[in-house]
Enzyme design. Structure first.
Site, PDB file in Angstrom:
ATOM      1  N   LYS A  84       2.883  34.448 -13.904  1.00  0.00           N
ATOM      2  CA  LYS A  84       1.741  33.539 -13.795  1.00  0.00           C
ATOM      3  C   LYS A  84       0.466  34.238 -14.258  1.00  0.00           C
ATOM      4  O   LYS A  84       0.243  35.417 -13.936  1.00  0.00           O
ATOM      5  CB  LYS A  84       1.620  33.083 -12.336  1.00  0.00           C
ATOM      6  CG  LYS A  84       0.504  32.084 -12.053  1.00  0.00           C
ATOM      7  CD  LYS A  84       0.533  31.715 -10.575  1.00  0.00           C
ATOM      8  CE  LYS A  84      -0.580  30.776 -10.177  1.00  0.00           C
ATOM      9  NZ  LYS A  84      -0.537  30.439  -8.733  1.00  0.00           N
ATOM     10  N   SER A 159      -1.113  25.774  -7.909  1.00  0.00           N
ATOM     11  CA  SER A 159      -1.598  26.316  -9.163  1.00  0.00           C
ATOM     12  C   SER A 159      -0.512  26.995 -10.012  1.00  0.00           C
ATOM     13  O   SER A 159      -0.783  27.422 -11.134  1.00  0.00           O
ATOM     14  CB  SER A 159      -2.716  27.328  -8.891  1.00  0.00           C
ATOM     15  OG  SER A 159      -2.231  28.426  -8.122  1.00  0.00           O
ATOM     16  N   SER A 183       0.252  26.694  -3.477  1.00  0.00           N
ATOM     17  CA  SER A 183       0.423  26.775  -4.923  1.00  0.00           C
ATOM     18  C   SER A 183       1.813  27.164  -5.405  1.00  0.00           C
ATOM     19  O   SER A 183       2.080  27.114  -6.603  1.00  0.00           O
ATOM     20  CB  SER A 183      -0.599  27.752  -5.514  1.00  0.00           C
ATOM     21  OG  SER A 183      -1.887  27.209  -5.452  1.00  0.00           O
TER      22      SER A 183
END
Length: 480
Positions: A84, A159, A183
């Protein structure tokens, strides 16, 4: 004949270890799949094919060396695992979803990246994230939105939306993720995946990270619970100077997946917590009801659980979140490049005094104690992961009214951040589906555990996975 992308991470690692597949074969298959599928999913913001191939060559050499020395091989040798874009990978662009960080090259690997590489994983690239990981949708200005492969008109969540899209589409069996308010679990629900937020302190931020208020944790997104456990075994390693620490598992977290969880006391809660007026879709309530019935069939004691604290107590999280937005490394002249939501949150953060912040920390701690007392009768609390199936891209983001944007986020996720506030572990499981506008969509169910209770969650999740398997469910039009 089973294709490479159909294998789990553990299955792939076993095939590579037995020399039935080479890391180079695996990485070339993953890169080709990425090239074909990602244009409509927005999973990646940076693709690193040469780095992935270099990692594959390193793993192949490590396997040869291990065979020569009769030494153990890396546990996840040859397993693709993108990172990520909130974590640094040395020499790779690091933008954290923000135009304000354009041109930044990471000087070093973050701790979790080091551990994943040492475990033999292959880094395909950096996955899409909203600016600084703040909202539960992934729609940054610097990249296309991340979309769920189940219906690309809808968000992959956030996210860790890019990570979830990559795993759900079969580009990689696992992906690094992180969770400060849901997230990992939010995109797990939107994309039909397993997403575990570990207990605070279980996974260290490593030598270059800090814990701050302790809301966020690194983790992974996977397609099955055993992969989640295996990755937790890799990542749950201490680093010198850790602020939060926990004792390790009895043996390994992977072993916990094979244990009988015993007869558990399960509380069921479908009433919203952080936004008392949030509407909850019937599909999400039904998913929890079906899961509760299954838990009873499996021999567990199930009853309705109360809301752990009044919704207004969540204001302490709001204070910490707005101050957290200020910690992003943005030069004053680059503030104009931030999205409206980030600018609004940072302005809120600037209005918080030292006393306000200290009071919020104290309120978080007292709320955690109140939650522990309220939920003391339960080993596990079951809620919907989200209040509704995945929203359409652009439906939650509101650049004209960031306050309305934030309110919509709360209504979309009225349970997940409770587990960041307390620091306890929680996992979203892809137990259910619903038809929405003629399209089949995943509906996640969240199991929340006690402090340090990952082994219980893993054992129970494994039991549920065996009783109601989800592995053979795949999004349409993703070449399974």
């Amino acid at each position: 004949m089973t294709q490479i992308h159909e294998f789990s991470a553990l299955e792939l690692a076993d095939l590579v270890r037995r020399r039935e597949l080479s890391p180079t074969e695996v990485v070339e298959h993953a890169l080709a799949r990425l090239d074909r599928l990602d244009a409509r999913l927005g999973a990646f913001v940076t693709v690193t094919p040469e780095l992935a191939r270099a990692h594959a060559a390193e793993v192949e050499q490590a396997l040869t060396d291990a065979a020569d020395d009769d030494a153990p091989t890396p546990p996840l040798a040859g397993v693709p695992c993108p990172i990520k874009d909130l974590a640094m990978v040395a020499g790779v662009p690091f933008r954290a979803g923000s135009a304000a960080l354009e041109g930044t090259i990471a000087p070093a690997d973050d701790g979790v990246v080091t551990l994943l590489r040492d475990a033999g994983t292959l880094m395909l690239g950096k996955t899409n994230t909203p600016e600084f990981g703040l909202p539960p949708y992934t729609e940054p200005d610097i990249a296309p939105p991340a979309r769920t492969p189940w219906d690309p008109s809808r968000t992959a969540g956030g996210s860790s939306g890019g990570a979830a899209a990559a795993v759900a589409a079969g580009i990689a069996p696992v992906a690094h993720a992180s969770d400060g308010g849901g997230s990992i679990r939010i995109p797990a629900s939107a994309c039909g995946l397993v997403g575990l937020k570990p207990t605070r302190g279980r996974i260290s931020p490593g030598p270059y990270g800090t814990d701050g208020a302790g809301l966020a944790s690194n983790g992974v997104l996977t397609r099955d619970i055993r992969d989640t456990a295996a990755l937790l075994d890799v990542l749950a390693r201490p680093w010198a100077g850790d602020v939060f620490t926990l004792p390790g598992p009895r043996t390994t977290f992977l072993d916990a997946c094979g244990r009988d969880p015993g007869r558990l006391r399960v509380g069921v809660l479908t009433t919203p917590v952080i936004d008392a007026d949030a509407p909850v879709d019937d599909a999400c309530v039904a998913a929890v009801a079906r899961t509760a019935a299954l838990l009873e069939e499996l021999g567990h004691d199930v009853e309705e659980a109360p809301v752990p604290f009044p919704a207004e107590r969540w204001a302490s999280f709001d204070v910490l979140w707005s101050v957290l937005s200020l910690t992003a490394p943005v030069e004053a002249e680059a503030e104009r490049l931030l999205v409206p939501l980030t600018r609004w949150l940072r302005e809120k953060g600037r209005s918080v005094s030292g006393v306000d912040y200290a009071s919020a920390i104290s309120l978080v701690q007292s709320t955690t104690r109140e939650s522990a007392a309220t939920w003391a009768p339960y080993d596990v609390v079951v809620t919907p992961t989200l209040a509704r199936p995945p929203a359409r891209v652009g439906e939650l983001r509101d650049d004209d009214d960031p306050a309305a944007d934030f309110a919509a986020q709360m209504a979309f996720t009225p349970w997940t951040s409770v587990w960041n506030l307390t620091g306890w572990p929680a996992v979203s499981l892809p137990l259910e589906e619903a038809e929405v506008d003629g399209v089949r969509l995943p509906v996640g169910v969240m199991l929340g555990g006690r402090q340090g209770g990952e082994e219980t969650l893993l054992a129970l999740s494994s039991q549920l996975e065996q009783a109601r398997p989800w592995r053979d469910r795949h999004p349409p039009d993703t070449e399974w």
